[in-house]
Design an enzyme around this catalytic site. Sequence first.
Site, PDB file in Angstrom:
ATOM      1  N   LYS A 167      -6.418  17.044 -58.663  1.00 47.51           N
ATOM      2  CA  LYS A 167      -6.451  15.583 -58.723  1.00 47.51           C
ATOM      3  C   LYS A 167      -7.595  15.109 -57.818  1.00 47.51           C
ATOM      4  CE  LYS A 167      -3.430  12.112 -56.787  1.00 47.51           C
ATOM      5  NZ  LYS A 167      -3.866  11.984 -55.403  1.00 47.51           N
ATOM      6  N   HIS A 197       0.610  17.950 -57.988  1.00 43.49           N
ATOM      7  CA  HIS A 197       1.416  18.796 -57.101  1.00 43.49           C
ATOM      8  C   HIS A 197       2.878  18.336 -57.011  1.00 43.49           C
ATOM      9  CE1 HIS A 197       0.777  15.785 -53.900  1.00 43.49           C
ATOM     10  NE2 HIS A 197       1.822  16.326 -53.312  1.00 43.49           N
ATOM     11  N   LYS A 201       7.258  20.460 -56.890  1.00 46.56           N
ATOM     12  CA  LYS A 201       8.427  20.224 -56.030  1.00 46.56           C
ATOM     13  C   LYS A 201       9.691  20.571 -56.803  1.00 46.56           C
ATOM     14  CE  LYS A 201       6.132  16.343 -53.682  1.00 46.56           C
ATOM     15  NZ  LYS A 201       5.764  16.842 -52.374  1.00 46.56           N
ATOM     16  N   GLU A 235       5.667   6.498 -47.749  1.00 49.10           N
ATOM     17  CA  GLU A 235       5.145   7.418 -46.730  1.00 49.10           C
ATOM     18  C   GLU A 235       5.062   6.689 -45.399  1.00 49.10           C
ATOM     19  OE1 GLU A 235       2.083  10.359 -48.446  1.00 49.10           O
ATOM     20  OE2 GLU A 235       1.447   8.412 -49.160  1.00 49.10           O
ATOM     21  N   HIS A 259       1.491  10.948 -59.708  1.00 51.33           N
ATOM     22  CA  HIS A 259       2.778  11.347 -59.123  1.00 51.33           C
ATOM     23  C   HIS A 259       3.940  10.445 -59.565  1.00 51.33           C
ATOM     24  CE1 HIS A 259       0.145  13.770 -56.888  1.00 51.33           C
ATOM     25  NE2 HIS A 259      -0.068  12.990 -55.848  1.00 51.33           N
ATOM     26  N   LYS A 359       1.727   3.439 -48.000  1.00 51.98           N
ATOM     27  CA  LYS A 359       1.534   4.163 -46.742  1.00 51.98           C
ATOM     28  C   LYS A 359       2.082   3.303 -45.611  1.00 51.98           C
ATOM     29  CE  LYS A 359      -1.851   7.295 -48.214  1.00 51.98           C
ATOM     30  NZ  LYS A 359      -1.205   8.593 -48.377  1.00 51.98           N
TER      31      LYS A 359
HETATM   32  C1  BG6 Z   1      -1.622  13.044 -52.592  1.00 52.13           C
HETATM   33  C2  BG6 Z   1      -2.230  11.733 -52.192  1.00 52.13           C
HETATM   34  O1  BG6 Z   1      -1.914  13.326 -53.933  1.00 52.13           O
HETATM   35  O2  BG6 Z   1      -0.208  12.981 -52.407  1.00 52.13           O
HETATM   36  C3  BG6 Z   1      -1.877  11.404 -50.743  1.00 52.13           C
HETATM   37  O3  BG6 Z   1      -3.633  11.788 -52.345  1.00 52.13           O
HETATM   38  C4  BG6 Z   1      -0.389  11.457 -50.544  1.00 52.13           C
HETATM   39  O4  BG6 Z   1      -2.405  10.141 -50.372  1.00 52.13           O
HETATM   40  C5  BG6 Z   1       0.190  12.763 -51.068  1.00 52.13           C
HETATM   41  O5  BG6 Z   1      -0.124  11.338 -49.157  1.00 52.13           O
HETATM   42  C6  BG6 Z   1       1.707  12.753 -51.036  1.00 52.13           C
HETATM   43  O6  BG6 Z   1       2.177  14.022 -51.345  1.00 52.13           O
HETATM   44  P1  BG6 Z   1       3.481  14.614 -50.648  1.00 52.13           P
HETATM   45  O7  BG6 Z   1       3.671  15.955 -51.266  1.00 52.13           O
HETATM   46  O8  BG6 Z   1       3.193  14.653 -49.179  1.00 52.13           O
HETATM   47  O9  BG6 Z   1       4.577  13.651 -50.971  1.00 52.13           O
END
Ligand code: BG6
Length: 510
Positions: A167, A197, A201, A235, A259, A359
């Site tokens: 990505k 990604h 999970k 987050e 995501h 965030k």
């Molecule tokens: C990434 C984003 O793809 O995913 C980040 O670019 C984000 O900004 C992250 O923090 C979140 O992934 P995870 O696995 O920490 O929830």
Amino acid sequence: MPHDLASGAKPAGACALVIFGAAGDLTKRLVVPALYNLACAKLLPEEFAVIGFDLADHTDQSWHEELLQMLQQFVKGPANNGALHPDVWDWLTSRMSYLKGDLTDQASYQALKQKLAEVDQQRHTGGNYLFYLAIADRFFGTTVEQLGQSGLAKEANGNWRRVVIEKPFGHDLASAKALNHQILKVLDESQIYRIDHFLGKETVQNIMLFRFANGLFEPLWNRDRIDHVQITVAETVGVEKRGSFYEKTGALRDMVPNHVFQLVSMTAMEAPNSFSADAVRSEKAKVIEAIKICSKQDVSCHAVRGQYGPGEIDGQHVPGYREEVNVAPDSNVETYAAMRLSIENWRWAGVPFYIRTGKRLARRKTQIAIRFKEIPAALLRDIKIDQPVPNWLLLRIQPDEGIAFEFGAKVPGPRMRVGDVRMDFKYEDYFGTAPATGYETLIYDVMAGDATLFQRADNIEAGWSVVQPVLDVWNSEPPQNFPNYAAGSQGPAAADEMLAKEGRAWRPIN
Ligand code: BG6
């Protein structure tokens, strides 16, 4: 008991893995730790080799040392008992060599071709090559073209050639289409593994299993029984050291078409005919294609943006977005995005899906919350209930992975009173924790040729189509009130208003 990553799986077949961007952060933080975990679980084949390709100056030795430093931090967690297994690391590094090369230079690919031929000889990798593009997205197209020119992308004599693309896949609909067009000139769709990604999970993969392997929930999973769905990816981190990346990206692009839409499609998809890659991906694509594309006039009612100002998280003062490194002091980039989605199909007509991500919110929490419809209140007119008891099913993706159900129960005593109660399942209680970065399954699946957990071209383009009008409006109309939420808060007030005007409220992020 920690569960075993392998849990009965066999080692992948012979192959060589080429990591483009071998000296980069992603390789150190995720790809190599995942390879290490796969090696611990004995899921890598004996006939295996890794070639690290990067512009940085390295010898095999210095590359291994740099990787080891990061790996040591990674294995400190309780899941590994804090210890690295030197024999596993030796096994892996004996198969890992470094090649200095330039992504834009055909001579480097010729050198790579030569090296791969040597590796085939030494390690019997059978001419099967996995090219992992852990590089800046502006090089994706060029690298695939160069692979094509060098002949390395061509499958012949029963061997396979696969390309993993990280990505961001495009930065809007037009660029995603252009990239698909460019790489599909060189590769067949079946050779392309576009990573998200989130799909690595376990809890995301479990959404489908939970829905389709249990007879209990599916009859309730529709517009007759469900009032609305809330999907939260909150987050507490800020933009960390990624200010310059984030200034070009923003929360919507960074999280939503990829995501968050994975979570939407897993939650809303129809049961696939089988668990084959194409059956699953077709059902997922249909969900995103059914989302109503909002007109530019409607963007302000259906989407909310926000940017964090200074605030407090876990008792610590944190700066506002505009004070972060490599961020403009008057930046209008959003660090929060929420949308109201209408999925216009038979199952979901009239059931809003509210999504939000941001965030520096109050807590780290990724959760799918399903709110069931209320009972006809008249039936309980003789019972004193101040408010009807809402039934919520909560799929907690991270942290504190699990599933909870909230419902009403009689409060003990002579009077008929209802109280909110909660049934809670925690993954950890049943399955323990396994050391995992989330990339293990994904890398193993590419080696095994299973594309179920990867994005097809149409999945990607469908996601961009939904967010494109929002991007267009946000680009053309600068926000008037940034920053509009304090770090450590629940997000901007406008996101609450979006639900309040429909008589609903977000579940608190706590
Ligand atoms: C990434 C984003 O793809 O995913 C980040 O670019 C984000 O900004 C992250 O923090 C979140 O992934 P995870 O696995 O920490 O929830």
